[in-house]
Design a protein around this motif. Structure first.
Motif, PDB file in Angstrom:
ATOM      1  N   GLY A 543     -58.017  -1.484 -23.793  1.00 14.85           N
ATOM      2  CA  GLY A 543     -58.451  -0.319 -22.732  1.00 14.85           C
ATOM      3  C   GLY A 543     -58.427  -0.752 -21.369  1.00 14.85           C
ATOM      4  N   LEU A 544     -57.874  -2.209 -21.086  1.00 11.98           N
ATOM      5  CA  LEU A 544     -58.083  -2.749 -19.936  1.00 11.98           C
ATOM      6  C   LEU A 544     -56.795  -2.260 -18.935  1.00 11.98           C
ATOM      7  N   ARG A 545     -56.033  -1.879 -19.272  1.00 11.29           N
ATOM      8  CA  ARG A 545     -54.960  -1.523 -18.269  1.00 11.29           C
ATOM      9  C   ARG A 545     -55.421  -0.272 -17.263  1.00 11.29           C
ATOM     10  N   LYS A 546     -55.092  -0.245 -15.982  1.00 11.61           N
ATOM     11  CA  LYS A 546     -55.651   0.720 -15.219  1.00 11.61           C
ATOM     12  C   LYS A 546     -54.969   1.901 -15.477  1.00 11.61           C
ATOM     13  N   HIS A 547     -55.551   3.033 -15.009  1.00 12.73           N
ATOM     14  CA  HIS A 547     -54.912   4.313 -15.087  1.00 12.73           C
ATOM     15  C   HIS A 547     -55.661   5.443 -14.297  1.00 12.73           C
ATOM     16  N   ASP A 548     -54.883   6.215 -13.837  1.00 14.31           N
ATOM     17  CA  ASP A 548     -55.466   7.178 -12.607  1.00 14.31           C
ATOM     18  C   ASP A 548     -56.761   7.689 -13.237  1.00 14.31           C
ATOM     19  N   SER A 549     -56.671   8.184 -14.699  1.00 18.22           N
ATOM     20  CA  SER A 549     -57.692   8.986 -15.334  1.00 18.22           C
ATOM     21  C   SER A 549     -58.964   8.171 -15.582  1.00 18.22           C
ATOM     22  N   LYS A 550     -59.251   7.038 -15.223  1.00 14.89           N
ATOM     23  CA  LYS A 550     -60.451   6.238 -15.543  1.00 14.89           C
ATOM     24  C   LYS A 550     -60.999   5.493 -14.391  1.00 14.89           C
ATOM     25  N   ASP A 551     -62.079   5.324 -14.237  1.00 13.44           N
ATOM     26  CA  ASP A 551     -62.564   4.146 -13.111  1.00 13.44           C
ATOM     27  C   ASP A 551     -62.917   2.888 -14.057  1.00 13.44           C
ATOM     28  N   PHE A 552     -63.207   2.961 -15.088  1.00 10.41           N
ATOM     29  CA  PHE A 552     -63.737   1.805 -15.886  1.00 10.41           C
ATOM     30  C   PHE A 552     -63.828   2.134 -17.345  1.00 10.41           C
ATOM     31  N   LEU A 553     -63.473   1.091 -18.116  1.00  6.61           N
ATOM     32  CA  LEU A 553     -63.609   1.132 -19.522  1.00  6.61           C
ATOM     33  C   LEU A 553     -65.177   0.967 -20.195  1.00  6.61           C
ATOM     34  N   THR A 554     -65.418   1.783 -21.007  1.00  3.30           N
ATOM     35  CA  THR A 554     -66.547   1.644 -21.910  1.00  3.30           C
ATOM     36  C   THR A 554     -66.240   0.894 -23.243  1.00  3.30           C
ATOM     37  N   VAL A 555     -66.922  -0.180 -23.586  1.00  6.55           N
ATOM     38  CA  VAL A 555     -66.874  -0.875 -24.722  1.00  6.55           C
ATOM     39  C   VAL A 555     -68.051  -0.982 -25.377  1.00  6.55           C
ATOM     40  N   ILE A 556     -68.180  -0.283 -26.681  1.00  3.37           N
ATOM     41  CA  ILE A 556     -69.506  -0.297 -27.503  1.00  3.37           C
ATOM     42  C   ILE A 556     -69.090  -1.308 -28.639  1.00  3.37           C
ATOM     43  N   ASP A 557     -69.929  -2.219 -28.682  1.00  6.51           N
ATOM     44  CA  ASP A 557     -69.949  -3.087 -29.780  1.00  6.51           C
ATOM     45  C   ASP A 557     -71.062  -3.119 -30.919  1.00  6.51           C
ATOM     46  N   PHE A 558     -70.648  -2.861 -31.861  1.00  8.73           N
ATOM     47  CA  PHE A 558     -71.985  -2.401 -32.972  1.00  8.73           C
ATOM     48  C   PHE A 558     -72.557  -3.676 -33.561  1.00  8.73           C
ATOM     49  N   ILE A 559     -73.616  -4.483 -33.268  1.00 11.91           N
ATOM     50  CA  ILE A 559     -73.830  -5.808 -33.729  1.00 11.91           C
ATOM     51  C   ILE A 559     -75.042  -5.572 -34.776  1.00 11.91           C
ATOM     52  N   GLY A 560     -74.606  -6.001 -35.751  1.00 13.50           N
ATOM     53  CA  GLY A 560     -75.477  -5.981 -36.995  1.00 13.50           C
ATOM     54  C   GLY A 560     -75.885  -7.445 -37.369  1.00 13.50           C
ATOM     55  N   ASN A 561     -76.385  -7.565 -38.604  1.00 16.60           N
ATOM     56  CA  ASN A 561     -76.955  -8.963 -39.129  1.00 16.60           C
ATOM     57  C   ASN A 561     -75.843  -9.838 -39.388  1.00 16.60           C
ATOM     58  N   TYR A 562     -74.808 -10.219 -38.497  1.00 14.99           N
ATOM     59  CA  TYR A 562     -73.706 -10.945 -38.971  1.00 14.99           C
ATOM     60  C   TYR A 562     -73.770 -12.356 -38.562  1.00 14.99           C
ATOM     61  N   LYS A 563     -73.223 -13.280 -39.472  1.00 14.99           N
ATOM     62  CA  LYS A 563     -73.254 -14.798 -39.402  1.00 14.99           C
ATOM     63  C   LYS A 563     -72.417 -15.186 -38.107  1.00 14.99           C
ATOM     64  N   LYS A 564     -71.420 -14.282 -37.720  1.00 14.40           N
ATOM     65  CA  LYS A 564     -70.437 -14.745 -36.992  1.00 14.40           C
ATOM     66  C   LYS A 564     -70.888 -14.205 -35.405  1.00 14.40           C
ATOM     67  N   ASN A 565     -72.029 -13.760 -35.318  1.00 13.30           N
ATOM     68  CA  ASN A 565     -72.315 -12.868 -33.883  1.00 13.30           C
ATOM     69  C   ASN A 565     -72.060 -13.776 -32.684  1.00 13.30           C
ATOM     70  N   TYR A 566     -72.194 -15.183 -32.865  1.00 14.60           N
ATOM     71  CA  TYR A 566     -72.152 -16.094 -31.935  1.00 14.60           C
ATOM     72  C   TYR A 566     -70.758 -16.161 -31.106  1.00 14.60           C
ATOM     73  N   LEU A 567     -69.767 -15.393 -32.004  1.00 16.52           N
ATOM     74  CA  LEU A 567     -68.340 -15.345 -31.515  1.00 16.52           C
ATOM     75  C   LEU A 567     -68.319 -14.395 -30.081  1.00 16.52           C
ATOM     76  N   ILE A 568     -69.138 -13.694 -30.081  1.00 14.32           N
ATOM     77  CA  ILE A 568     -69.260 -12.367 -28.971  1.00 14.32           C
ATOM     78  C   ILE A 568     -69.400 -13.008 -27.701  1.00 14.32           C
ATOM     79  N   PRO A 569     -70.362 -13.699 -27.379  1.00 14.47           N
ATOM     80  CA  PRO A 569     -70.523 -14.683 -25.968  1.00 14.47           C
ATOM     81  C   PRO A 569     -69.272 -15.376 -25.869  1.00 14.47           C
TER      82      PRO A 569
END
Length: 959
Positions: A543-569
């Motif tokens: 979603g990071l390509r620029k386009h006239d139809s948007k000003d920004f991208l919304t990213v919604i990341d559902f974070i559960g009780n996952y062992k590898k959550n440390y990979l997000i930062p």
């Protein structure tokens, strides 16, 4: 309250009367700026106050969707705490879009009204805190640019509830609030008509500052090479001028790799060019882009894919599947193309690519990829002679404004029966009606930029994608699930429907990670656990390509009780160090994301990530081995620790922490680099563990001098120390000597380090011992390892003070502390909470104790504020105990108190340094703690910190 008033009076004294006043308060007036160099944003101060307030008032003229998005997760967390606020705005100059007011209605704990006061241009934010009010007033409206990028001046003031200034603001706000109009759906519909009329008359908005946000009806501009493309073309020219006939371009998704290739081909002017990709969809898009840049007749451009066989074209665009067939290759001579491009070149390890690369002999071969890292033992770098012409990753691309900005929201996954979804959750629980409702609530609340949503939802498994799509369709959404089972034609048809508005969401499992170009995507939903930082960035990049139809991208990341959550930062920051403290810092401070992009975590999601960082073993040999192999592939040789440092890969401290020293690590990597003696290995271990981190510059500087000169006079050593402003007192020099002759260390460490001196001082001169000198002279490998440690240590020591023993907010072990305070010996085994010795007293605090900790050491230490700490002595102490008296009379006894703290035991044995402190004698009191029905005496006192704790660190520690 009296403490607060005293603190406020001290703060105002310094802020408004005398800047030299020895203020220890935390409430002095501040000028809030957006400064990239100082890593400051008005937004961070705003959200800090918002996150911990009891109520709030906003008065702002202009609001944008992206500006509002920066507060959404914070407002939701406040809602869960039962905290609400009010926002007063206007329709001045019809700047505020109707969509903004619709977004405001989603925030049910925010009461919104619109004033019709002519020329309303107020910008003020008021927060009710437990002991005071905070006011931020100045030039920043509620827009992302004003809060993060623009040159803005805002003043932050603190007031007691009886203060006159806060009452003036409150009265002004209430006066306008009473006559303002509540925002409702019907009001928005009427305003939308007015807004559309103003939109058709652009002269009426000409006075607006263009830097607030991109005008939604701005016309597209003629394509020109962007900064990356210009720099990369220059680098490609240099590479070719040096005689190289192959080169790699590593460039983040959306930065214009295809146009770069077209621009370079135009400059190169080949007789014939071949462009290779793995999908026909990519070829058709590339063919159109090349024709736009190069011009020329249609017959110059041909496809070699499927039923297309345009073999005679000047510019041939071929799929690897078709081109690699033996009968197709024979249609061309080896010299037919003088310029060949391979897109998504990280796939070039496949036999089909190898066959093509071995067949053709162009004048120049260029490979392009966003992710050169491989896990299949194929060295992409080797295929291109280790020549990287240009590299730009996500953070740099955002800084150069090549990509669409984004708002990332780490949101809390669905909780069922008190348990968050985790790694073991079954498909049945992933597709329940309740989870679908949770998903819909989140994607609706966080929204998107543009007239309607064009979203990608990445699921964990095929069945989940199909079930969720069906469930969302029942709720009125228009979605479809696409997986690897669907044909290329079906995928293209569905993409067209998404872009045209016939579909709102495509739910998929990995097939859109790369090679798909849908610039209009304005919402990416990650409904699966993060297993790879590479895949995370690939999916974000959709979603990071620029386009006239948007000003920004919304990213919604559902974070559960996952062992590898440390990979997000790790993925968001690009930090590959595997250093847990670095990763924690990336959670606390997200200033590595440039421009108006921002990162936000809901409170529960944030805690789950910190838990993952604490519990996961980031030093697994498999992780280190992959990083080692990737860097070795890139360099084409065995890397040194310095290479890891320079290429922002694994932190050298992590590597030597895993295997004592780097030589031992290389042996684990099956590398044949031998040392001659066991003692050489022991010396490397000592240097790696105690000098490489660079926490005291003295040892690094002396080692560097000895490697260069063999012998060093003390006067020469002192001269070099003074050049960089280091302490040269006798105690420090003696401490350095005790490190090198091993006398400082415990018996156990001395055995590990070889039990004999490494450097000795005789007649005012430092020199290697005879054995070490011989080892350095006779073993090139040993000398290279020592030099490598010194080089890394020289880089790391730049982060630390050379005047004071410690650097504020850096981390130290008990052993580090003893050394840097010039104690004769490492006494970590006998220093628990604190110890008074040599006129120093380091105090170590674990802020949050484990639930099973013994009551006799379960002290109730806690912050009173950023400048004051309520601290408990060891048990079985009274006001008359010797160590308590020494601490209470520290000033008179000339004892320096140093405060070290860690959040919990999950942080290991290193503590943040908070600075020196002084005790408040009048606060000292005897109290008790209970241990197995025994009442143990203990002393409580307040400690005043000389410096306020960094606000991000403070919140991390107490939350």
């Amino acid at each position: 309250m009296q403490d607060f008033i005293k603190d406020l009076e001290s703060s105002l004294q310094r802020g408004f009367i005398d800047q030299t006043h020895p203020n220890k308060g935390d409430h002095q007036p501040q000028l809030l700026l957006n400064s990239k160099q100082a890593k400051q944003e008005v937004l961070s101060s705003l959200t800090e106050e918002l996150d911990h307030c009891y109520s709030f008032l906003f008065s702002v003229a202009f609001i944008t969707e992206q500006g509002l998005a920066t507060l959404k997760s914070h407002l939701l967390d406040l809602k869960l705490k039962g905290i609400s606020g009010r926002l007063l705005t206007s329709t001045f100059l019809t700047f505020n879009q109707p969509a903004v007011f619709r977004e405001l209605l989603k925030m049910t704990n925010l009461d919104v009204r619109v004033t019709d006061v002519q020329g309303f241009h107020a910008k003020g934010y008021i927060f009710e805190q437990p002991t005071h009010y905070t006011l931020i007033v100045g030039s920043s409206n509620l827009t992302a640019s004003a809060l993060q990028v623009n040159h803005e001046w805002n003043v932050k003031l603190t007031s007691h509830e009886n203060g006159e200034i806060i009452h003036h603001f409150y009265n002004q706000f209430e006066e306008m609030w009473q006559t303002a109009t509540s925002v409702t759906e019907s009001w928005i519909e009427e305003y939308a008509k007015v807004y559309e009329q103003a939109k058709s008359l652009p002269e009426q908005v000409a006075e607006l500052p263009t830097s607030y946000e991109t005008n939604p009806w701005q016309q597209a501009v003629t394509i020109e090479p962007n900064t990356m493309q210009q720099n990369a073309m220059q680098q490609l020219e240099t590479v070719r001028a040096e005689g190289n006939d192959k080169a790699l371009i590593i460039s983040a998704t959306g930065t214009g790799k295809t146009y770069l290739a077209a621009f370079d081909v135009r400059r190169y002017t080949p007789k014939r060019m071949l462009f290779i990709a793995h999908r026909e969809q990519i070829l058709k898009k590339a063919k159109a882009d090349f024709q736009r840049v190069l011009g020329g007749p249609d017959y110059d451009y041909g496809l070699l894919s499927g039923s297309h066989r345009d073999l005679e074209a000047k510019y041939v665009f071929a799929t690897i599947q078709t081109l690699s067939r033996e009968e197709q290759l024979q249609n061309f001579s080896r010299e037919d193309f003088d310029y060949i491009l391979i897109d998504e070149v990280h796939k070039a390890g496949a036999l089909s690519y190898q066959r093509v690369m071995d067949y053709f002999t162009p004048d120049f071969f260029m490979g392009m990829t966003a992710t050169p890292e491989r896990t299949d033992d194929v060295n992409i770098y080797e295929l291109f002679d280790y020549t990287i012409a240009y590299e730009i990753r996500l953070q740099e691309a955002l800084e150069e404004d090549m990509l669409c900005s984004f708002q990332y929201f780490g949101v809390t996954e669905f909780e069922q029966n008190g348990r968050l979804i985790d790694d073991t959750t079954t498909l049945t629980d992933l597709v329940t009606e309740e989870r679908v409702g949770h998903l819909i609530d989140k994607i609706h609340y966080y929204g998107w930029s543009g007239d309607y949503v064009r979203g990608l939802i990445f699921c964990s498994q095929k069945e989940e994608a199909h079930h969720l799509s069906a469930a969302m369709n029942k709720q009125g959404y228009r979605t479809v699930a696409l997986t690897g089972d669907d044909s290329q034609e079906e995928r293209l048809r569905r993409i067209d429907e998404l872009e045209n508005g016939d579909l709102e969401y495509i739910l998929t499992v990995d097939i859109f990670n790369e090679g798909v170009d849908i610039p209009s995507i304005n919402q990416v939903v990650m409904l699966r656990q993060t297993e790879s930082s590479i895949i995370f960035i690939q999916q974000l990049g959709r979603g990071l390509r620029k386009h006239d139809s948007k000003d920004f991208l919304t990213v919604i990341d559902f974070i559960g009780n996952y062992k590898k959550n440390y990979l997000i930062p790790i993925a968001l920051s690009g930090d590959k160090s595997q250093n847990k403290d670095n990763i924690r810092r990336r959670m606390k401070d997200t200033s590595y994301i440039h421009g108006v992009s921002s990162i936000h975590f809901e409170e529960v999601a944030k805690k789950k990530i910190f838990e993952s960082i604490n519990s996961e073993n980031l030093m697994q040999m498999s992780i280190l081995k992959d990083a080692y192999q990737e860097l070795k592939n890139r360099l084409g040789r065995i890397p040194y620790l310095t290479d890891f440092q320079n290429h922002h890969s694994i932190d050298p401290e992590v590597l030597v922490g895993k295997a004592h020293n780097y030589h031992s690590f290389l042996l684990k990597m099956k590398e044949d680099i031998q040392l001659y003696t066991k003692h050489e290995d022991q010396v490397l271990t000592m240097f790696s563990q105690d000098i490489l981190p660079g926490k005291r510059k003295h040892e690094v500087i002396l080692l560097d001098m000895l490697l260069r000169d063999g012998v060093v006079t003390q006067s020469a050593f002192i001269d070099d120390l003074m050049k960089v402003g280091c302490r040269t007192d006798e105690a420090t020099l003696t401490s350095v000597e005790r490190i090198f002759n091993l006398e400082f260390f415990t018996v156990q460490d001395q055995k590990k380090y070889g039990e004999q001196p490494i450097v000795v001082k005789e007649n005012g001169t430092y020199r290697w011992t005879t054995e070490v000198k011989r080892q350095l002279e006779q073993n090139e490998n040993f000398r290279a390892f020592v030099q490598d440690i010194v080089t890394v240590g020289s880089q790391k020591m730049q982060h630390y003070s050379c005047v004071e023993p410690f650097q504020l907010h850096e981390k130290y072990s008990r052993k580090d502390t003893m050394k840097l305070l010039n104690w004769e010996n490492d006494e970590k085994a006998t220093v628990f909470g604190y110890k008074v010795k040599y006129n120093t007293c380091p105090i170590f605090i674990t802020y949050k104790k484990e639930s099973d900790v013994e009551n006799s050491v379960n002290y109730r230490d806690e912050f009173i504020n950023k400048n004051m700490f309520s601290w408990y002595s060891k048990s079985r102490r009274t006001l008359n105990s010797k160590d308590v008296q020494q601490i209470l009379n520290a000033d008179r006894n000339q004892i320096s108190l140093y405060i070290f703290i860690k959040k919990d035991d999950g942080e290991g044995n290193h503590f943040y340094y908070l600075g020196q402190a002084s005790p408040d004698k009048f606060s000292a009191e005897e109290t008790e703690m209970v241990d197995e029905d025994k009442k143990l005496p203990v002393v409580r006192m307040d400690l005043h910190l000389e410096r306020s704790v960094d606000k991000k660190l403070y919140r991390y520690l107490i939350d």
